[in-house]
Write a protein that holds these residues in place. Structure first.
Motif, PDB file in Angstrom:
ATOM      1  N   THR A 117       0.834  -1.207   0.000  1.00 45.46           N
ATOM      2  CA  THR A 117       0.000   0.000   0.000  1.00 45.46           C
ATOM      3  C   THR A 117       0.865   1.253   0.000  1.00 45.46           C
ATOM      4  N   VAL A 118       1.990   1.228   0.701  1.00 47.43           N
ATOM      5  CA  VAL A 118       2.872   2.395   0.714  1.00 47.43           C
ATOM      6  C   VAL A 118       3.489   2.609  -0.661  1.00 47.43           C
ATOM      7  N   LEU A 121       0.853   3.975  -3.114  1.00 48.79           N
ATOM      8  CA  LEU A 121       0.416   5.356  -2.878  1.00 48.79           C
ATOM      9  C   LEU A 121       1.534   6.362  -3.120  1.00 48.79           C
ATOM     10  N   VAL A 122       2.751   5.998  -2.772  1.00 42.97           N
ATOM     11  CA  VAL A 122       3.878   6.908  -3.024  1.00 42.97           C
ATOM     12  C   VAL A 122       4.063   7.099  -4.521  1.00 42.97           C
ATOM     13  N   MET A 126       3.109  10.887  -5.264  1.00 48.15           N
ATOM     14  CA  MET A 126       4.288  11.741  -5.193  1.00 48.15           C
ATOM     15  C   MET A 126       5.137  11.668  -6.446  1.00 48.15           C
TER      16      MET A 126
ATOM     17  N   THR B  31      10.276   9.904  -0.209  1.00 50.20           N
ATOM     18  CA  THR B  31       9.226   9.831   0.814  1.00 50.20           C
ATOM     19  C   THR B  31       9.765  10.293   2.164  1.00 50.20           C
ATOM     20  N   ILE B 230      -2.588   2.822   6.019  1.00 55.28           N
ATOM     21  CA  ILE B 230      -2.018   3.646   4.947  1.00 55.28           C
ATOM     22  C   ILE B 230      -2.962   3.678   3.747  1.00 55.28           C
ATOM     23  N   TYR B 233      -5.249   6.553   2.946  1.00 53.72           N
ATOM     24  CA  TYR B 233      -4.768   7.763   2.272  1.00 53.72           C
ATOM     25  C   TYR B 233      -5.083   7.747   0.777  1.00 53.72           C
ATOM     26  N   PHE B 240      -2.018  16.343   1.476  1.00 53.72           N
ATOM     27  CA  PHE B 240      -1.713  15.205   2.355  1.00 53.72           C
ATOM     28  C   PHE B 240      -0.359  14.574   2.074  1.00 53.72           C
ATOM     29  N   TYR B 241       0.415  15.089   1.104  1.00 50.35           N
ATOM     30  CA  TYR B 241       1.656  14.416   0.727  1.00 50.35           C
ATOM     31  C   TYR B 241       2.610  14.271   1.909  1.00 50.35           C
ATOM     32  N   LEU B 244       1.147  11.731   4.389  1.00 51.38           N
ATOM     33  CA  LEU B 244       1.301  10.379   3.827  1.00 51.38           C
ATOM     34  C   LEU B 244       2.753   9.927   3.957  1.00 51.38           C
ATOM     35  N   SER B 245       3.681  10.836   3.682  1.00 49.85           N
ATOM     36  CA  SER B 245       5.107  10.490   3.750  1.00 49.85           C
ATOM     37  C   SER B 245       5.533  10.158   5.167  1.00 49.85           C
ATOM     38  N   SER B 248       4.087   6.802   6.047  1.00 49.52           N
ATOM     39  CA  SER B 248       4.784   5.755   5.301  1.00 49.52           C
ATOM     40  C   SER B 248       6.186   5.520   5.836  1.00 49.52           C
TER      41      SER B 248
END
Lengths: 290, 276
Positions: A117-118, A121-122, A126, B31, B230, B233, B240-241, B244-245, B248
């Motif tokens: 999931t990380v 989403l990253v 991002m 991240t 997580i 998100y 929210f970046y 979230l980072s 994470s």
């Protein structure tokens, strides 16, 4: 030296593990098989009835099934090709002597330990986001239009994310295999005037064949079940563009509450996975000397 | 002359390898860096790399808004609990397979492995309904049970390959001296197998920590480990970046460290001895 006494002890010590796994596999699987022959919707309790193979007929003729099958094959195939090609390249690189080899090795295997999931989403937010993502910033920086990865090329984007997660696994296994290669053979071939490409094709690749097969089979088992990455990035969409078999069965059973249809899909998934499993089991069995 | 050529080659390989390594690692690095930015700076164009105002506010906010440590603790309980429970069942089984192999040991071992190849969607519905009926949905104990069962074949296999490297004569000698089965396993086998058991433990904690099919489907607000937390998100509100980072980074950092320690066992554990 196994006596009757130790034989009995062996059965006794093995039984908890065997019984647990038997229960875990057999009971739910039989239930799934049973449900797959029923009309059974969680929203309409009490209307369950036996309908034969109707669920299978619906599932297997549903256009969503064919697109899911195609997406599954593309996802598994794409990730396999990319991780094996990339893994061979990385293994050859990490096998060379250079400064800081241990640290680079750590950097390369790191993605494997990031939870699905990380990583999904990253990558989605991002890196790939067309407005705020890093790729968009780089594209703007060199004067290009930002690309909306998950809208324009959703399946390829997921293949890229999953490849990033599995590249370390392929690399580690291929590197382990590479390091067992007899160096004298390579040197002898070099003395005889074989170029780097010749050595790669005629000595290194055949030596890696077994490891490549193992990577293919083990990754296939896991890749058939890719789920979290799809759930948090695209929810299977747009449309059904990124719905694989696993996600289709999930959506049918837990989003549409169609237990019967979902169960039929689950059984189809089991059959597909078994085709791969048979080959993998043979390979592992051949290597097991009891 | 030859030495200079070797050095130049080393330098080139070093440059290429470090570039590739940093590119592959970059999403994780990015991240981690973003987790120390403000939300505005996290989406700044052009992006800032190191020259930003470092802050810890995201870490505080993630905890305040969503009780982060509850989910962190859920992950710890579920991954460690399922691994210990798995070891408890697997050690005796692996002992008998390694030291008292019978005609069917091979078949049992292969059969156990085959359960690992069962796709989870094949049993999703029954497990979901059984969990619902037994009140196990969104409970830590339910997730511990499921993760124990899905990782049990790997635990048995890893232990089996480690136990086989221990000479059986030592165990036989203890049996001759009159040690019972329990003493043989507890006081003779286990001390010799500590390194193997430790690697098995480590790898399975990692696998359980990152498991994201059952944890997503069987947990909700109460028992959700970090994988499921997580995932929330994916439908965020506002900027929210950075948050979230931060979430994470905390979720990945501990397991990344464990993973780096266990990298040698990884190949062995995940290929079931098919690659040596």
């Amino acid at each position: 030296m196994a006596t009757a006494h130790s034989r009995a002890a062996a059965r006794l010590t093995m039984s908890p593990a065997v019984i647990l796994l038997l229960g875990w596999m057999l009971i739910p699987l039989v239930m799934t098989l049973y449900f797959s022959f029923l009309r059974y919707n969680l929203l309409m309790p009490g209307t369950e009835e036996f309908i034969g193979t109707l669920n299978y007929q619906y599932f297997l003729t549903d256009p969503a099934f064919f697109s899911a099958l195609g997406n599954t094959l593309a996802l598994v195939g794409g990730v396999l090709v990319l991780t094996i090609a990339g893994g061979i390249g990385l293994a050859l690189l990490l096998d060379q002597p250079f400064w800081g080899r241990g640290i680079v090795r750590l950097l390369v295997i790191a993605p494997f330990f990031v939870m699905p999931t990380v990583s999904a989403l990253v990558w989605k937010n991002m890196l790939m986001n067309p407005v705020n993502g890093l790729f968009a910033a780089i594209a703007k920086g060199v004067g290009l239009q930002p690309f909306d990865f998950l809208a324009e090329a959703p399946l390829s984007s997921i293949i890229l994310i999953v490849t990033w997660q599995w590249l370390p696994f392929a690399t580690l296994i291929l590197l382990t295999a590479l390091q067992s290669l007899d160096r004298e053979r390579l040197e002898a071939a070099e003395m005889d005037g074989a170029g780097a490409l010749d050595r790669f094709i005629h000595i290194i690749l055949p030596h890696l064949a077994r490891a490549m097969t193992v990577v293919t089979l083990i990754q296939t088992i896991f890749l058939l079940s890719v789920f979290a990455e799809i759930l948090v990035t695209t929810n299977g969409g747009p449309g059904t563009a990124t719905t694989n078999i696993t996600y289709l069965v999930y959506a049918q059973s837990l989003l549409q509450f169609d237990v019967g249809g979902g169960s039929a899909g689950g059984i189809v998934a089991v059959v597909l996975a078994n085709i791969v499993a048979v080959f993998l089991m043979r390979m592992i069995g051949r290597n097991l000397d009891i | 002359m030859a030495r200079a050529a070797t050095n130049r080659r080393m330098l080139v390989v070093t440059l290429i390898a470090w570039t590739v390594g940093i590119v592959i690692f970059f999403p994780i690095l990015w991240t981690a860096l973003t987790s120390f930015k403000t939300e505005a700076e996290a989406v700044a164009a052009p992006p800032t790399f190191l020259a930003f105002h470092w802050t810890l506010e995201n870490y505080a906010e993630v905890q305040q808004r969503s009780d982060y440590f509850l989910h962190f603790w859920n992950s710890v309980v579920i991954s460690v609990g399922s691994t210990l429970l798995g070891l408890l069942v697997a050690v005796p089984a692996a002992w008998s397979m390694a030291f008292v192999p019978g005609k069917r040991t091979r078949d049992v071992l292969m059969w156990m492995l085959s359960t690992k190849m069962l796709p989870p969607v094949g049993v999703l519905i029954p497990i979901y309904l059984l969990f619902r009926d037994f009140g196990l949905l969104d409970s830590r104990i339910g997730l511990v049970i499921v993760l124990t069962l899905i990782n049990l074949p790997i635990i048995v296999w890893m232990l089996f390959t480690y136990f086989r490297e221990i000479p059986g004569e030592i165990l036989e000698a203890s049996r001759m001296d009159g040690a019972g089965l329990r003493d043989e396993i507890l006081f003779v086998l286990l001390p010799m197998a500590v390194p193997g058991i430790a690697s098995t433990l480590l790898l399975n904690i990692i696998l359980a920590w990152n498991e994201a099919f059952w944890t997503l489907n069987l947990s909700a607000s109460q028992s959700a480990p970090l994988t499921a937390f997580i995932a929330s998100y994916s439908s965020p509100e506002g900027l929210f970046y950075a948050k979230l980072s931060a979430a994470s980074t905390m979720a990945v950092a501990p397991i990344l460290v464990l993973g780096w320690f266990s990298q040698k066992q990884l190949v062995r554990g995940l290929t079931f001895g098919a690659v040596k």
